[in-house]
Design an enzyme around this catalytic site. Structure first.
Site, PDB file in Angstrom:
ATOM      1  N   HIS A 176       0.793  -1.224   0.000  1.00  0.00           N
ATOM      2  CA  HIS A 176       0.000   0.000   0.000  1.00  0.00           C
ATOM      3  C   HIS A 176       0.831   1.283   0.000  1.00  0.00           C
ATOM      4  CE1 HIS A 176      -3.547   2.257   0.067  1.00  0.00           C
ATOM      5  NE2 HIS A 176      -4.236   1.615   0.977  1.00  0.00           N
TER       6      HIS A 176
ATOM      7  N   LYS B  91     -29.312   7.332  -8.740  1.00  0.00           N
ATOM      8  CA  LYS B  91     -29.340   8.582  -9.518  1.00  0.00           C
ATOM      9  C   LYS B  91     -30.775   8.992  -9.843  1.00  0.00           C
ATOM     10  CE  LYS B  91     -26.111   8.992 -12.751  1.00  0.00           C
ATOM     11  NZ  LYS B  91     -25.191   8.610 -13.862  1.00  0.00           N
TER      12      LYS B  91
ATOM     13  N   LEU C 250     -29.655  11.552  -6.143  1.00  0.00           N
ATOM     14  CA  LEU C 250     -28.664  11.491  -5.075  1.00  0.00           C
ATOM     15  C   LEU C 250     -27.354  10.944  -5.632  1.00  0.00           C
ATOM     16  CD1 LEU C 250     -30.942  10.017  -2.268  1.00  0.00           C
ATOM     17  CD2 LEU C 250     -30.037  12.364  -2.362  1.00  0.00           C
ATOM     18  N   HIS C 251     -26.240  11.360  -5.024  1.00  0.00           N
ATOM     19  CA  HIS C 251     -24.931  10.894  -5.486  1.00  0.00           C
ATOM     20  C   HIS C 251     -24.688   9.469  -4.974  1.00  0.00           C
ATOM     21  CE1 HIS C 251     -20.590  10.504  -5.980  1.00  0.00           C
ATOM     22  NE2 HIS C 251     -20.686  11.468  -6.877  1.00  0.00           N
TER      23      HIS C 251
ATOM     24  N   ASP D 124     -22.012   7.510  -4.319  1.00  0.00           N
ATOM     25  CA  ASP D 124     -21.064   7.273  -3.226  1.00  0.00           C
ATOM     26  C   ASP D 124     -21.596   7.826  -1.910  1.00  0.00           C
ATOM     27  OD1 ASP D 124     -18.470   6.678  -1.923  1.00  0.00           O
ATOM     28  OD2 ASP D 124     -18.352   8.859  -1.823  1.00  0.00           O
TER      29      ASP D 124
ATOM     30  N   THR E  96      -4.181  10.963  -1.563  1.00  0.00           N
ATOM     31  CA  THR E  96      -5.500  11.002  -0.937  1.00  0.00           C
ATOM     32  C   THR E  96      -5.588  12.067   0.151  1.00  0.00           C
ATOM     33  OG1 THR E  96      -4.880   9.380   0.759  1.00  0.00           O
ATOM     34  CG2 THR E  96      -5.814   8.525  -1.295  1.00  0.00           C
TER      35      THR E  96
END
Length: 617
Positions: A329, A412, A416-417, A419, A454
């Site tokens: 990672h 959708k 609404l999104h 994620d 990130t």
């Protein structure tokens, strides 16, 4: 969706990595703004008294040592396009002393059934030959810098390709106090890069070259014959010395044993170099997982004796024809793994199966076994680590579920999104199961900045907390629950967009900590304030979560804390793929129960949304 449109650049486009130089520097927020966002993120977790104490600690930090640290951080940011990336490697990952498997690495089942390719013993070697060939092809694209950079908004927003350079020929080298990354991969313009691959099984290691003398890639047919030869060797000859198992020790112990290997023999130094610089790594694993959940469980454990745990990317072939990949990672993030696996799947789907009979006319690709000179101390250490690995096989429990009821098209249709929808549902599931809120880490992608990786979105926002309270109140009407849900989902989406602009909390606080650490200063008391930890600070998030996009490919890592979960998902038009992880030794969590409750919560919320929608008609 086809591989040419996603991965191949045309001749008029620039070198893949040239686009990186156009990316903006990683932003550094204003200290006061970060402190205000941080305090807002604490509100769901503290009483009035606790919040008052936290506000006092924030004020003292902001007006005192925090201001001094921020000034030094600003100076660093003025000189570097990314003030974070080296610190992220060193202090977020490389100081950790835990074994990489199963506690640190990422893993993902490689799903072939979705492209109608049988995952059976009969097809195992031929499928592995094809996957290995397309892995070499992917390496070639990265080496020649002709792969399209990942992007969004119709290609208008380009993402950094820097992490691609650490997918192949890269190793996390152990140190007694801190590890470091050694990258042997080079692009064509940077110079010669290793073209040899590593294949291992039953404690033995072999190498072969992926290129013909004229520079062309070896073919799937040649790879199949090579695999058959190695398979025959490990099936009919004795078990190897199992040196790879040493890489699965705690990092300090492995560093000492690695040094001992180097001191034992000059040949060992050459052998290590061959292993650590090889481009593609293929492992024959003797386990026979029956489904994607079992594949996930053995991906980070399995045949410890044959997997070189330090390598940045590893392709694993199981005896019954199933596959997985594992990523170290610190070298890269899960989006790179997804890009690789999708490339392999599209290649297998679009290109016809090779004419395997042609392999009989081709010359054999040379293979060489790599062996170490060992002494009794190292042999004893190998046996010790084998036992330790056996003891931790089920330390991290993993599930793999597919929610079939609906996917992003339905979400959708609710305006609404997707994620954000999943994130709020997930928190409701946790709240109902454990009767408490959880600190939540969600990955916010920052690769649209120079060498970006990130940011943390603290997903348990005040709006989510309000929704959880309303949803759990028996006096709430269905309409009130749905309205609160919509507000929570929309607010989460807003906060994600803010985090991706660099308006987060945790990377900035991490940077201030790094300034103090590198200047041999006392770590400020601010980082010991109770709500800092309770809200997830310092890597203490109860729910460690990430979406890996909108394909079927989902992977996982271990939870951040003993009594926490890892929750990872992808969302397709009609389905949601979910992987959950939990620690075996936790007396509080259960990955299986949580996954089932998660899916039931999806169903319950859809029922509420549909009912309230119908009532408005």
């Amino acid at each position: 969706m086809d591989r040419a449109s996603i991965y191949f650049m045309d001749e008029t486009q620039r070198n893949t990595y040239d686009y990186d130089e156009d990316l903006p520097p990683l932003p550094l927020p204003d200290l006061h703004d970060t402190m205000e966002r941080y305090f807002e993120s604490l509100k769901p977790f503290g009483s009035a008294e606790e919040l008052a104490n936290a506000r006092k600690a924030i004020k003292e930090f902001e007006n005192g040592i925090g201001a001094k640290l921020h000034a030094k951080l600003k100076e660093r940011a003025s000189k570097l396009k990314n003030w974070l990336d080296q610190w992220w490697d060193d202090y977020a990952y490389h100081m950790l002393r835990l074994p990489l498997n199963p506690y640190i690495v990422m893993a993902m089942a490689i799903q072939l059934e979705v492209i109608n390719i049988p995952e059976t013993p009969e097809y195992a070697l031929k499928n592995l030959a094809r996957i290995t060939y397309h892995t070499i092809e992917f390496w070639d694209l990265l080496h020649k810098a002709t792969i399209k950079p990942l992007s969004s908004n119709g290609g208008k927003i380009k993402y950094s390709s820097a992490l691609y350079k650490r997918f192949f020929s890269t190793t996390r080298v152990p140190g007694e106090e801190m590890d470091h990354i050694e990258k042997h991969f080079k692009t064509v313009t940077e110079g010669k890069t290793p073209s040899h691959a590593l294949i291992s099984g039953k404690g033995r290691l072999f190498k072969f070259d992926c290129l013909h003398e004229d520079g062309s890639l070896i073919t799937p047919q040649e790879i199949l014959i090579l695999l058959q030869r190695v398979r025959s060797i490990i099936d009919y000859e004795p078990m190897g010395d199992c040196v790879p198992v040493l890489t699965h020790d705690d990092r300090t112990s492995w560093a000492k044993n690695r040094t001992r290997l180097l001191e034992l023999s000059p040949d060992n130094k050459d052998t290590l170099k061959w292993i650590e610089s090889s481009n593609v790594v293929v492992v024959f694993d003797e386990n026979e997982p029956k489904d994607y959940a079992e594949i996930s469980q053995v991906a980070t454990t399995g045949d410890f004796h044959s997997k070189w745990g330090d390598r940045s990317s590893t392709l694993i072939s199981y005896k019954n024809g199933k596959f997985s990949c594992v990523g170290e990672h610190s070298c890269y993030d899960g989006t790179v793994s997804v890009s690789y696996v999708l490339f392999v799947q599209l290649s297998l789907f679009e290109l016809p199966e090779p004419d395997w009979s042609e392999g009989e006319k081709m010359p054999l690709i040379p293979i060489k076994e790599l062996k170490f000179d060992l002494d009794e101390t190292i042999k004893s250490e190998i046996e010790r680590v084998k036992k330790d690995c056996d003891d931790r096989r089920t330390d991290v429990l993993v599930t793999h579920e597919v929610f079939y009821d609906y996917g992003k098209e339905y979400i959708k249709s609710c305006k609404l999104h997707p994620d954000s929808f999943v994130q709020v549902i997930m928190q409701l599931a946790y709240y109902e199961m454990h009767n408490e809120i959880a600190s939540v880490y969600e990955t916010a992608l920052m690769r649209h900045y120079y060498n970006g990786r990130t940011e943390t979105l603290r997903s348990c926002t005040s709006e989510v907390y309000k929704f959880l309270q309303i949803a759990s109140d028996s006096k709430s009407t269905k309409s009130e629950i749905v309205n609160a849900f919509r507000k929570a989902v929309n607010h989460h989406n807003h906060m994600m967009n803010e985090a991706r602009k660099g308006h987060g909390v945790d990377r900035h606080l991490f940077g201030l900590w790094c300034i103090a650490y590198e200047n041999n200063m006392d770590i400020p008391e601010f980082y010991s304030e109770p709500l800092y930890t309770k809200s997830g600070g310092g890597g203490n998030f109860v729910l460690s979560t990430s979406t890996l996009g909108y394909s079927v490919n989902v992977g996982f890592v271990a939870p951040m804390v003993l009594d926490g979960y890892g929750v990872f998902y992808t969302i397709t038009s009609e389905r949601i793929f979910i992987q959950s992880t939990a620690f075996r030794n936790s007396e509080k969590t259960s990955a299986h129960r949580f996954s089932q409750h998660f899916m039931n919560t999806f169903r319950k919320m859809k029922s509420l949304l549909d009912e309230c929608s119908e009532s408005k008609l």
